[in-house]
Write an enzyme that holds these catalytic residues in place. Structure first.
Site, mmCIF file in Angstrom:
data_model
loop_
_atom_site.group_PDB
_atom_site.id
_atom_site.type_symbol
_atom_site.label_atom_id
_atom_site.label_comp_id
_atom_site.label_asym_id
_atom_site.label_seq_id
_atom_site.Cartn_x
_atom_site.Cartn_y
_atom_site.Cartn_z
ATOM 1 N N HIS A 50 39.712 44.802 22.939
ATOM 2 C CA HIS A 50 38.511 45.551 23.313
ATOM 3 C C HIS A 50 38.825 47.007 23.648
ATOM 4 O O HIS A 50 38.083 47.910 23.246
ATOM 5 C CB HIS A 50 37.805 44.867 24.481
ATOM 6 C CG HIS A 50 37.156 43.577 24.106
ATOM 7 N ND1 HIS A 50 36.131 43.503 23.180
ATOM 8 C CD2 HIS A 50 37.381 42.294 24.512
ATOM 9 C CE1 HIS A 50 35.754 42.253 23.037
ATOM 10 N NE2 HIS A 50 36.500 41.493 23.817
ATOM 11 N N SER A 85 34.707 38.283 29.015
ATOM 12 C CA SER A 85 35.918 37.961 28.269
ATOM 13 C C SER A 85 36.944 37.213 29.107
ATOM 14 O O SER A 85 37.087 37.466 30.311
ATOM 15 C CB SER A 85 36.566 39.258 27.758
ATOM 16 O OG SER A 85 35.720 39.934 26.863
#
Length: 472
Positions: free
Chosen positions: A377, A301
């Site tokens: 997340h 990410s």
């Protein structure tokens, strides 16, 4: 941003011959006529007449200039709230007789009249697309017209009902998918740009790459959000090998790891409506059934807010950034510095603990992790697993994150526990090795009276996509 082209596509779509028959040539509609059309739209009783009036209004709206559309929004805000007389009467009746019937009547009376107007617009074929496009235009006006937030709030509440998980369709997108959808995947990719059709093919037409998207029946071939997945045998620490032009694909029967390396929200007009959490969990479950030997689900990410936070923090009189690191940061200009081994090593040593501190300790104005990707997340129940220096050396990543990327791991048995701890206690699930990195940063104490700043979301495509838990 892609807002203008998408808006034009949607507004054109709702008025072409496939939806309304032969397009009418219309003279410019006056503001009085527009106000009358809104009133007439609410006064109709029959479904057929309401649908025709809704179609007529959408055709007129499409032909308006920016000032005309602002007039529509301001009229909706000022004149189409709840009927004050009906609301007052219902409230008085409930106070006198507080039973379920009067509570229901009060609920009905308190609903703004514009909500029913939006429902009628939604009856038109293409009406849902039109409303999504209208909300996108509404966003652009909120800064200068704060009175319009009530209109946005009503649309958002309707979209939360219309786009809930029960209506979403999960599709795997591959090389056999229609060209219309594939073109939109290229256009909407917000994290790692797709250069051309061959680049897209490398991401979806090989055995160890997958792409999944959510669709909604009322939006046809318009994806809401999609995730790109790499099937590997280890958690990657850099994006270049995943996107490499020349590589040897793996046999899916042998892989052990699924990596979510790009999540893109496609509809800016649905900002604040959460799809991403459902998408990742659904894809993880589907892959676990299809390929039961996959035991690890992780991300690679971006960290879109790190560089801005670091420079703002370094400029503060009392800071967690010490003087040698402050001087180092000033030398990290452009992208070429990372190719200097000595400078790169110094940067990795000094900045990695600060990044761990940023992800775990720094909060936004609402007390949530300041980084939107971390917020997404961690809020979904993932664990902060690893920090990777030099993982993305593209110009955009160097500017926004100094080349860093992060792995979040979805341990399916722990997702619910981590989510609850995050929501109820603000606790960030992180691997011990990452947490230990923050200890040196914490030893650089601020003045006791100085609180760490709470930051706005970074202005980047990733932040826009993930705001209110929506992309990677």
């Amino acid at each position: 941003m892609r807002q203008t082209s998408v808006l034009n596509d949607l507004l054109s779509a709702i008025t072409d011959t496939r939806l309304f028959g032969e397009r009418r040539k219309m003279k410019r509609t006056s503001r009085a006529d527009l106000a009358g059309m809104l009133s007439t739209l609410l006064s109709g009783r029959g479904e057929a007449s309401s649908t025709e009036r809704a179609a007529e209004f959408l055709r007129a709206y499409r032909d308006l200039d920016s000032a005309g559309r602002t007039f529509i929004f301001r009229t909706l805000a000022s004149e189409y709230g709840a009927d004050p007389d009906a609301l007052s009467a219902a409230a008085s009746a409930y106070i006198e007789t507080p039973d379920e019937a009067h509570a229901k009547a009060l609920q009905v009376a308190s609903e703004p009249r514009r909500v029913e107007l939006f429902r009628r617009l939604n009856l038109v074929q293409g009406g849902t697309q039109a409303l999504v496009a209208m909300r996108l235009e509404l966003f652009e006006r909120l800064a200068n017209h704060p009175d319009l937030w009530t209109v946005d709030d009503d649309l958002k509440r309707l979209f939360q009902a219309w786009f809930n998980r029960g209506f979403l369709l999960l599709r795997e997108i591959n090389w056999q998918t229609s060209a219309a959808i594939l073109e939109k995947i290229i256009r909407y990719e917000a994290v790692h740009a797709i250069q051309d059709w061959e680049d897209l093919r490398r991401r979806i037409d090989v055995p160890d790459r997958r792409l999944f998207g959510f669709f909604h029946p009322r939006l046809g071939d318009e994806p809401l959000i999609f995730v790109e997945v790499a099937l590997t045998n280890e958690v990657p620490t850099a994006i270049a090998p995943i996107l490499a032009v020349k590589r040897e694909p793996l046999d899916p029967a042998t892989v052990t790891t699924a990596v979510f390396y790009s999540i893109s929200n496609c509809q800016d007009g649905l900002r604040g409506i959460s799809f991403g959490s459902f998408l990742i969990k659904q894809v993880a479950e589907d892959l676990a059934r299809e390929l039961p030997h996959i035991k690890t689900f992780a991300t690679l990410s971006p960290v879109p807010g790190f560089a801005r936070w670091l420079r703002e923090e370094a400029a503060r009189p009392t800071s967690v950034v010490d003087e040698p690191t402050r001087q180092l940061i000033e030398s990290l200009d452009g992208t070429g510095w990372i190719e200097d081994p000595a400078l790169a090593k110094a940067a990795e040593t000094a900045l990695t603990p600060l990044l761990a501190h940023y992800l775990i300790e720094v909060k936004d104005h609402r007390g949530r992790p300041a980084d939107p990707v971390a917020r997404f997340h961690l809020g979904n129940g993932a664990q902060l697993d690893q920090i990777n220096f030099g993982a993305d050396r593209s110009p955009r990543a160097m500017k926004s994150a100094l080349g860093y990327m992060v792995n979040y791991r979805y341990i399916l048995a722990d997702v619910e526990k981590n989510h609850e701890a995050f929501v109820n206690e603000g606790k960030v699930a992180a691997l011990g090795a990452v947490t230990r990195l923050t200890r040196g940063v914490k030893s650089a104490k601020r003045d006791a009276s100085t609180k760490p700043p709470r930051l706005p979301a970074p202005e980047t495509p990733e932040a826009d996509a993930l705001e209110d838990t929506t992309t990677n």
